[in-house]
Design a protein around this motif. Structure first.
Motif, mmCIF file in Angstrom:
data_model
loop_
_atom_site.group_PDB
_atom_site.id
_atom_site.type_symbol
_atom_site.label_atom_id
_atom_site.label_comp_id
_atom_site.label_asym_id
_atom_site.label_seq_id
_atom_site.Cartn_x
_atom_site.Cartn_y
_atom_site.Cartn_z
ATOM 1 N N VAL A 109 -16.734 -25.229 -9.534
ATOM 2 C CA VAL A 109 -15.486 -25.951 -10.270
ATOM 3 C C VAL A 109 -14.154 -25.596 -9.569
ATOM 4 N N VAL A 110 -13.323 -26.542 -9.453
ATOM 5 C CA VAL A 110 -11.916 -26.323 -8.662
ATOM 6 C C VAL A 110 -10.833 -26.724 -10.072
ATOM 7 N N VAL A 111 -10.151 -25.326 -10.445
ATOM 8 C CA VAL A 111 -9.222 -25.348 -11.459
ATOM 9 C C VAL A 111 -7.774 -25.521 -10.848
ATOM 10 N N ARG A 112 -7.050 -26.412 -11.135
ATOM 11 C CA ARG A 112 -5.658 -26.191 -10.671
ATOM 12 C C ARG A 112 -4.890 -25.418 -11.614
ATOM 13 N N MET A 113 -4.535 -24.110 -11.353
ATOM 14 C CA MET A 113 -3.844 -23.405 -12.052
ATOM 15 C C MET A 113 -2.333 -23.152 -11.752
ATOM 16 N N THR A 114 -1.392 -23.622 -12.675
ATOM 17 C CA THR A 114 0.161 -23.373 -12.630
ATOM 18 C C THR A 114 0.486 -22.190 -13.297
ATOM 19 N N ILE A 115 0.972 -21.229 -12.726
ATOM 20 C CA ILE A 115 1.558 -20.026 -13.113
ATOM 21 C C ILE A 115 3.015 -20.252 -13.421
ATOM 22 N N GLU A 116 3.296 -20.357 -14.926
ATOM 23 C CA GLU A 116 4.755 -20.529 -15.103
ATOM 24 C C GLU A 116 5.485 -19.185 -15.279
#
Length: 151
Positions: A125-132
């Motif tokens: 699985v590929v998860v696009r993570m955005t670290i805010e």
């Protein structure tokens, strides 16, 4: 909030699903210094508060790779796959650092399933993570994490 999948196969139907957000985590000087010690990167913008105060960011900032490494803390907070024998980090793609993380900032990770496919013995699985960064329009880091889960 943690999104839970019953088993690795359930990930195959999750493409496009937002997984929620992790808890906020403060990035303090001690964490930055420990990362500098672990990696040997003691650049003044990270570890010298006095010199950094007169620098381009007005204070010390977290290393980009420290921010990236926080994905390892955030991913299990937003996603859990049950009935697995093992889950492994397989890598990442498309890593970007749009904004610096000043010392004292709080960051969190949010994620969305970008793709999922069967691989030998499991599911990748590929998860696009955005670290805010709390209170900042631009994210600290955007990356595609690649994980493999085995039933």
């Amino acid at each position: 909030m943690t999104t839970t999948f019953e088993n690795p196969a359930a990930l195959l139907n999750a493409v496009g699903q937002h997984l929620g957000f992790s808890a906020w985590e403060e990035i303090d000087q001690q964490r930055i210094n420990l990362f500098a010690d672990a990696t040997g990167d003691h650049q003044w913008i990270h570890v010298d508060p006095e010199k950094a105060a007169a620098g381009p960011f007005g204070k010390t900032i977290a290393h980009g790779y420290l921010t990236l490494s926080m994905a390892n803390l955030f991913l299990p907070q937003i996603m859990r796959v049950e009935n697995t024998s093992m889950g492994v980090n397989y890598g990442c793609e498309k890593v970007r650092f749009p904004a610096a993380v000043p010392v004292g900032s709080r960051i969190r990770g949010g994620g969305e399933v970008v793709s999922a496919e069967e691989v030998k013995g499991g599911v990748q699985v590929v998860v696009r993570m955005t670290i805010e960064i709390e209170g900042n329009e631009r994210p600290a880091c955007v990356l595609d994490t690649i994980s493999r889960f085995f039933p």
